[in-house]
Design a protein around this motif. Sequence first.
Motif, PDB file in Angstrom:
ATOM      1  N   PHE A 104      85.547  30.914 139.249  1.00 21.75           N
ATOM      2  CA  PHE A 104      86.060  30.430 137.970  1.00 21.75           C
ATOM      3  C   PHE A 104      87.517  30.017 138.095  1.00 21.75           C
ATOM      4  O   PHE A 104      87.940  29.007 137.525  1.00 21.75           O
ATOM      5  CB  PHE A 104      85.894  31.505 136.900  1.00 21.75           C
ATOM      6  N   LEU A 105      88.294  30.785 138.844  1.00 21.56           N
ATOM      7  CA  LEU A 105      89.701  30.454 139.016  1.00 21.56           C
ATOM      8  C   LEU A 105      89.877  29.090 139.671  1.00 21.56           C
ATOM      9  O   LEU A 105      90.851  28.382 139.402  1.00 21.56           O
ATOM     10  CB  LEU A 105      90.395  31.532 139.853  1.00 21.56           C
ATOM     11  N   GLU A 106      88.925  28.697 140.519  1.00 27.90           N
ATOM     12  CA  GLU A 106      88.996  27.416 141.213  1.00 27.90           C
ATOM     13  C   GLU A 106      88.457  26.261 140.369  1.00 27.90           C
ATOM     14  O   GLU A 106      88.877  25.116 140.553  1.00 27.90           O
ATOM     15  CB  GLU A 106      88.200  27.476 142.520  1.00 27.90           C
ATOM     16  N   THR A 107      87.550  26.554 139.466  1.00 27.05           N
ATOM     17  CA  THR A 107      86.819  25.475 138.796  1.00 27.05           C
ATOM     18  C   THR A 107      87.070  25.348 137.300  1.00 27.05           C
ATOM     19  O   THR A 107      86.692  24.340 136.702  1.00 27.05           O
ATOM     20  CB  THR A 107      85.297  25.670 138.991  1.00 27.05           C
ATOM     21  N   HIS A 108      87.715  26.347 136.678  1.00 23.30           N
ATOM     22  CA  HIS A 108      87.727  26.321 135.216  1.00 23.30           C
ATOM     23  C   HIS A 108      88.515  25.145 134.650  1.00 23.30           C
ATOM     24  O   HIS A 108      88.154  24.605 133.596  1.00 23.30           O
ATOM     25  CB  HIS A 108      88.235  27.660 134.646  1.00 23.30           C
ATOM     26  N   LYS A 109      89.567  24.702 135.341  1.00 24.30           N
ATOM     27  CA  LYS A 109      90.332  23.568 134.809  1.00 24.30           C
ATOM     28  C   LYS A 109      89.491  22.301 134.815  1.00 24.30           C
ATOM     29  O   LYS A 109      89.498  21.533 133.846  1.00 24.30           O
ATOM     30  CB  LYS A 109      91.619  23.383 135.614  1.00 24.30           C
ATOM     31  N   GLU A 110      88.755  22.070 135.921  1.00 26.04           N
ATOM     32  CA  GLU A 110      87.895  20.892 135.972  1.00 26.04           C
ATOM     33  C   GLU A 110      86.778  20.984 134.932  1.00 26.04           C
ATOM     34  O   GLU A 110      86.433  19.989 134.283  1.00 26.04           O
ATOM     35  CB  GLU A 110      87.295  20.727 137.363  1.00 26.04           C
ATOM     36  N   LEU A 111      86.216  22.179 134.759  1.00 21.98           N
ATOM     37  CA  LEU A 111      85.177  22.357 133.747  1.00 21.98           C
ATOM     38  C   LEU A 111      85.717  22.040 132.360  1.00 21.98           C
ATOM     39  O   LEU A 111      85.041  21.377 131.555  1.00 21.98           O
ATOM     40  CB  LEU A 111      84.640  23.792 133.789  1.00 21.98           C
ATOM     41  N   GLU A 112      86.926  22.486 132.065  1.00 24.22           N
ATOM     42  CA  GLU A 112      87.504  22.230 130.744  1.00 24.22           C
ATOM     43  C   GLU A 112      87.749  20.742 130.535  1.00 24.22           C
ATOM     44  O   GLU A 112      87.491  20.209 129.448  1.00 24.22           O
ATOM     45  CB  GLU A 112      88.804  23.018 130.585  1.00 24.22           C
ATOM     46  N   VAL A 113      88.263  20.058 131.581  1.00 27.11           N
ATOM     47  CA  VAL A 113      88.501  18.613 131.465  1.00 27.11           C
ATOM     48  C   VAL A 113      87.188  17.891 131.183  1.00 27.11           C
ATOM     49  O   VAL A 113      87.095  17.030 130.300  1.00 27.11           O
ATOM     50  CB  VAL A 113      89.164  18.066 132.748  1.00 27.11           C
ATOM     51  N   ARG A 114      86.145  18.249 131.942  1.00 32.85           N
ATOM     52  CA  ARG A 114      84.845  17.609 131.749  1.00 32.85           C
ATOM     53  C   ARG A 114      84.287  17.903 130.361  1.00 32.85           C
ATOM     54  O   ARG A 114      83.730  17.019 129.698  1.00 32.85           O
ATOM     55  CB  ARG A 114      83.855  18.098 132.805  1.00 32.85           C
ATOM     56  N   ALA A 115      84.410  19.164 129.931  1.00 31.99           N
ATOM     57  CA  ALA A 115      83.865  19.556 128.632  1.00 31.99           C
ATOM     58  C   ALA A 115      84.541  18.790 127.508  1.00 31.99           C
ATOM     59  O   ALA A 115      83.871  18.285 126.596  1.00 31.99           O
ATOM     60  CB  ALA A 115      84.023  21.057 128.436  1.00 31.99           C
ATOM     61  N   ARG A 146      77.128  19.872 129.641  1.00 32.68           N
ATOM     62  CA  ARG A 146      76.778  20.865 130.661  1.00 32.68           C
ATOM     63  C   ARG A 146      77.998  21.681 131.064  1.00 32.68           C
ATOM     64  O   ARG A 146      77.910  22.891 131.293  1.00 32.68           O
ATOM     65  CB  ARG A 146      76.173  20.193 131.886  1.00 32.68           C
ATOM     66  N   ALA A 147      79.150  21.029 131.170  1.00 37.86           N
ATOM     67  CA  ALA A 147      80.382  21.742 131.529  1.00 37.86           C
ATOM     68  C   ALA A 147      80.779  22.700 130.409  1.00 37.86           C
ATOM     69  O   ALA A 147      81.192  23.840 130.669  1.00 37.86           O
ATOM     70  CB  ALA A 147      81.500  20.745 131.803  1.00 37.86           C
ATOM     71  N   ALA A 148      80.675  22.258 129.168  1.00 37.16           N
ATOM     72  CA  ALA A 148      81.002  23.134 128.042  1.00 37.16           C
ATOM     73  C   ALA A 148      80.072  24.334 128.012  1.00 37.16           C
ATOM     74  O   ALA A 148      80.505  25.469 127.764  1.00 37.16           O
ATOM     75  CB  ALA A 148      80.916  22.347 126.732  1.00 37.16           C
ATOM     76  N   TYR A 149      78.787  24.089 128.266  1.00 35.27           N
ATOM     77  CA  TYR A 149      77.829  25.196 128.277  1.00 35.27           C
ATOM     78  C   TYR A 149      78.140  26.173 129.397  1.00 35.27           C
ATOM     79  O   TYR A 149      78.073  27.395 129.198  1.00 35.27           O
ATOM     80  CB  TYR A 149      76.408  24.660 128.435  1.00 35.27           C
ATOM     81  N   ASP A 154      86.224  33.200 123.112  1.00 39.57           N
ATOM     82  CA  ASP A 154      86.348  31.771 123.385  1.00 39.57           C
ATOM     83  C   ASP A 154      84.998  31.133 123.695  1.00 39.57           C
ATOM     84  O   ASP A 154      84.850  29.913 123.564  1.00 39.57           O
ATOM     85  CB  ASP A 154      87.279  31.537 124.579  1.00 39.57           C
ATOM     86  N   ALA A 155      84.021  31.941 124.113  1.00 34.51           N
ATOM     87  CA  ALA A 155      82.714  31.396 124.476  1.00 34.51           C
ATOM     88  C   ALA A 155      82.086  30.636 123.321  1.00 34.51           C
ATOM     89  O   ALA A 155      81.442  29.593 123.515  1.00 34.51           O
ATOM     90  CB  ALA A 155      81.790  32.520 124.943  1.00 34.51           C
ATOM     91  N   ARG A 156      82.234  31.161 122.112  1.00 44.38           N
ATOM     92  CA  ARG A 156      81.599  30.527 120.955  1.00 44.38           C
ATOM     93  C   ARG A 156      82.023  29.066 120.812  1.00 44.38           C
ATOM     94  O   ARG A 156      81.184  28.189 120.542  1.00 44.38           O
ATOM     95  CB  ARG A 156      81.946  31.297 119.684  1.00 44.38           C
ATOM     96  N   ALA A 157      83.299  28.784 120.986  1.00 46.90           N
ATOM     97  CA  ALA A 157      83.788  27.416 120.823  1.00 46.90           C
ATOM     98  C   ALA A 157      83.190  26.483 121.871  1.00 46.90           C
ATOM     99  O   ALA A 157      82.857  25.331 121.579  1.00 46.90           O
ATOM    100  CB  ALA A 157      85.309  27.393 120.901  1.00 46.90           C
ATOM    101  N   TRP A 158      83.035  26.977 123.109  1.00 43.79           N
ATOM    102  CA  TRP A 158      82.438  26.142 124.150  1.00 43.79           C
ATOM    103  C   TRP A 158      80.952  25.927 123.881  1.00 43.79           C
ATOM    104  O   TRP A 158      80.429  24.827 124.075  1.00 43.79           O
ATOM    105  CB  TRP A 158      82.649  26.760 125.525  1.00 43.79           C
ATOM    106  N   PHE A 159      80.254  26.962 123.431  1.00 48.90           N
ATOM    107  CA  PHE A 159      78.845  26.783 123.076  1.00 48.90           C
ATOM    108  C   PHE A 159      78.706  25.777 121.937  1.00 48.90           C
ATOM    109  O   PHE A 159      77.798  24.949 121.935  1.00 48.90           O
ATOM    110  CB  PHE A 159      78.213  28.118 122.674  1.00 48.90           C
ATOM    111  N   GLU A 160      79.619  25.854 120.968  1.00 50.86           N
ATOM    112  CA  GLU A 160      79.555  24.916 119.845  1.00 50.86           C
ATOM    113  C   GLU A 160      79.784  23.485 120.320  1.00 50.86           C
ATOM    114  O   GLU A 160      79.067  22.556 119.906  1.00 50.86           O
ATOM    115  CB  GLU A 160      80.599  25.301 118.796  1.00 50.86           C
TER     116      GLU A 160
END
Length: 244
Positions: free
Chosen positions: A6-17, A23-26, A102-108
């Motif tokens: 997660f430390l390596e990928t979370h920034k890219e996941l957030e940008v994509r989301a 899929r990235a948000a989920y 914070d999970a709820r906002a990404w699921f939404e």
Amino acid sequence: MPQGSFLETHKELEVRARAGDARAAYRLGQIISRCREYRPIPGGAFTEMLAQAIAKAGSSMSLGGRRMDDPDLLDTLLYGKDRMDAICGEVGDLPASVRKGDARAWFELAAEGGHAKAMVDYAAFAFEEFPSDADLLDNAAEVLARRERARGYLRRAFEAGEPESLLALAASHGHRAYLGRNMTDALAYWKAYRRTGEGSRLPQGVARMMEAQLLEHANPQQVRDSERRSLEILQAFQQRKAPL
């Protein structure tokens, strides 16, 4: 999806989301909601831990009202471990700045992008920020808004043919009755889920545990009525109509 911790990928996941990748948000929602306390344990070591606990405690140790040597409980623990390994196996540590809520906002965000499993998981995690009755009352307007959003998402997931929506609707009318307790409907949605391909593959011990949790709150008439109702629900599900 980007591979790694997660430390390596979370920034890219957030940008994509934020750019509209549901899929990235989920994936962000999955990780934040489920992986904070996760610690990997090899399968053999986990089985050995269970065996030692049973040997040491015997019938004196229980979990969820079940003895530790109950085969259904053991099936459920192993099933849960396999699911957590699949979700969290490569995630590693999460930074302290990431809050579980914070999970709820990404699921939404993912649900708004049409992700059916995110619609189901939103309903499961929408109320975690309000752990007590007092918290629910103090935030009544927000709780109501989230409940209606969860209702809408579950309906959309049902119409999209997502089997887990049936499981979530069973819980939402049963032991987690945030949509109003109705044990006939809870059991009917559960039975409809068990008639799907995904539901039929559920390990028998896990299925018995889940059903027992629902039956604990149901009377014989509700059990009988749920059989006919489940067939109606399954027909609507297969025809991609709104849940009845």
